[in-house]
Design an enzyme around this catalytic site. Structure first.
Site, PDB file in Angstrom:
ATOM      1  N   GLY A 295       1.801  -2.515   4.092  1.00 56.02           N
ATOM      2  CA  GLY A 295       2.921  -2.834   4.975  1.00 56.02           C
ATOM      3  C   GLY A 295       2.611  -2.562   6.467  1.00 56.02           C
ATOM      4  O   GLY A 295       1.834  -1.737   6.594  1.00 56.02           O
TER       5      GLY A 295
ATOM      6  N   GLY B   9       1.116  -1.916   0.195  1.00 54.09           N
ATOM      7  CA  GLY B   9       1.708  -2.918  -0.455  1.00 54.09           C
ATOM      8  C   GLY B   9       0.954  -4.298  -0.690  1.00 54.09           C
ATOM      9  O   GLY B   9       1.278  -4.989  -1.383  1.00 54.09           O
TER      10      GLY B   9
ATOM     11  N   GLU C  52      -0.582   6.476   0.613  1.00 53.46           N
ATOM     12  CA  GLU C  52       0.661   6.674   1.095  1.00 53.46           C
ATOM     13  C   GLU C  52       0.865   8.227   1.352  1.00 53.46           C
ATOM     14  O   GLU C  52       1.492   8.584   2.349  1.00 53.46           O
ATOM     15  CB  GLU C  52       1.781   6.060   0.179  1.00 53.46           C
ATOM     16  CG  GLU C  52       2.036   4.730   0.368  1.00 53.46           C
ATOM     17  CD  GLU C  52       0.928   3.710  -0.706  1.00 53.46           C
ATOM     18  OE1 GLU C  52       1.401   2.766  -0.680  1.00 53.46           O
ATOM     19  OE2 GLU C  52       0.328   4.504  -1.209  1.00 53.46           O
TER      20      GLU C  52
ATOM     21  N   ASP D 248       4.504   3.439  -3.345  1.00 55.79           N
ATOM     22  CA  ASP D 248       5.783   2.716  -3.984  1.00 55.79           C
ATOM     23  C   ASP D 248       5.231   1.339  -4.409  1.00 55.79           C
ATOM     24  O   ASP D 248       4.335   1.374  -5.146  1.00 55.79           O
ATOM     25  CB  ASP D 248       6.782   2.678  -2.869  1.00 55.79           C
ATOM     26  CG  ASP D 248       6.170   1.901  -1.516  1.00 55.79           C
ATOM     27  OD1 ASP D 248       4.933   1.930  -1.406  1.00 55.79           O
ATOM     28  OD2 ASP D 248       7.112   1.195  -0.774  1.00 55.79           O
TER      29      ASP D 248
END
Length: 351
Positions: free
Chosen positions: A68, A116, A139, A147
């Site tokens: 992301g 992502g 992350e 996530d």
């Protein structure tokens, strides 16, 4: 903006829909407009009888998608607007939709596939990488947690490989991605164009999923060296089976076998550079994710997201590594010993 300049390129050829992430200078990092475009187009093609399959790929030679656009989320939080909250809600909805997509979706990945980007492809029918692929969920390095469904797919990798990847944030190469089950096929990057030319000529009287699989087989797999995970999986399984990060550290510190000692020392150094809070929450999230459905895992991650910008380490991590670039994040708390079980449990209250 011309079509060629759009952040997602949309094309149809021989009944195949192509979606190309088109921010090569930014390693195809995903923004909220890109999420919305991808979701909308996939929904349109799901109902279009003229489309038999979809190909998802990235522009340029460096990355399929490096995750992301974290800087935009940092800026959103600092401005006090809602973009960072909307991004995660809509990104997770897209990823979950891909897992249930009704037509064959071939993810064609070269270069970096991180965060992502990994979430985008784990629900794809056929996950195809090249020998140049580097895959990972990094992350914890920015004070966040893995996530985009990571609580589901990482927790289900064999031999605690997902726990290792989630807690270290390390990237893995093509052989390890295949070994762990994060990808299905590896074909030479130089054959990606040949694959598309074959798709342009494909007779779709053959069931699309079978046709795609047959094409991949005919192109041939890349010869790869042995996966490091094959050698390390026993040690990873042993050390990363413990129920706290502190216990994992202690286990690694006690590694005396010659074939694993250098790896254990490097892994300890990596863990000591990561956010203690992020690692502790990640471990608890992965343990919970093993017993939950995909939908429940996304709900759990969204529950964490809604607290993390205020109570987690992501703002400090992005500041240190992306904004100020001093590479000296001041984690809160700074040590594992100061991360209490109560603080970790509080993030999961009500979910």
């Amino acid at each position: 903006m011309t079509q060629a300049e759009a952040p997602v390129l949309i094309q149809v050829r021989n009944r195949v829909g192509y979606l190309t992430l088109n921010r090569p200078a930014g390693l195809n990092a995903i923004t909220l407009p890109m999420v919305r475009t991808l979701h909308h187009q996939l929904q349109e093609w799901a109902d279009d009888q003229g489309i038999v399959a979809v190909v998802l790929r990235g522009a340029g030679e460096k990355a399929f998608c490096a995750g992301g656009d974290i800087r935009s989320l940092y800026d959103s939080y600092k401005r006090g607007d809602s973009l960072h909250r909307e991004f995660f809600e809509e990104e997770y909805a897209l990823d979950q939709y891909i897992h249930a997509y009704t037509k064959p979706l071939l993810a064609l990945m070269n270069g970096f596939v991180l965060g992502g980007g990994v979430g985008l492809v784990q629900g794809a029918s056929l996950r195809v990488i090249s020998e140049r692929t580097r895959m990972g969920m990094p992350e914890v390095g920015i004070g966040y947690f893995p996530d985009v469904g990571g609580s589901y797919f990482l927790s289900r990798l064999p031999s605690n490989l997902g726990v290792y990847m989630g807690l270290t944030g390390n990237h893995v190469g093509a052989a390890d991605a295949l070994y762990a089950g994060l990808a299905d096929y590896c074909v030479p990057y130089d054959s990606f164009a040949d694959l598309e030319r074959c798709l342009d000529q494909q007779d779709w009287s053959v069931p699309p999923r079978h046709a795609l699989t047959n094409l991949l087989v005919s192109i041939g797999r890349t010869e790869l060296p042995d996966a490091p995970f094959k050698t390390l999986s026993r040690a990873i399984d042993e050390h990363f089976s413990h129920d706290s990060v502190a216990a994992i550290r202690q286990s690694l510190a006690g590694e005396t076998r010659a074939e694993y000692s250098e790896w254990a020392a490097e892994t300890l150094k990596t863990l000591d550079s990561r956010s203690p809070l992020s690692m502790s929450v990640t471990l608890e999230m992965l343990r919970r994710g093993r017993e939950r459905s995909l939908a429940d895992c996304f709900d759990m991650e969204l529950h964490l997201d809604r607290q993390w910008f205020d109570k987690g380490d992501i703002i400090e991590g992005v500041r240190a590594l992306i904004v100020d670039k001093d590479k000296n994040p001041r984690w809160n708390p700074p040590t594992l010993e100061e991360v209490t079980p109560e603080r970790v449990a509080a993030f999961f209250a009500g979910v």
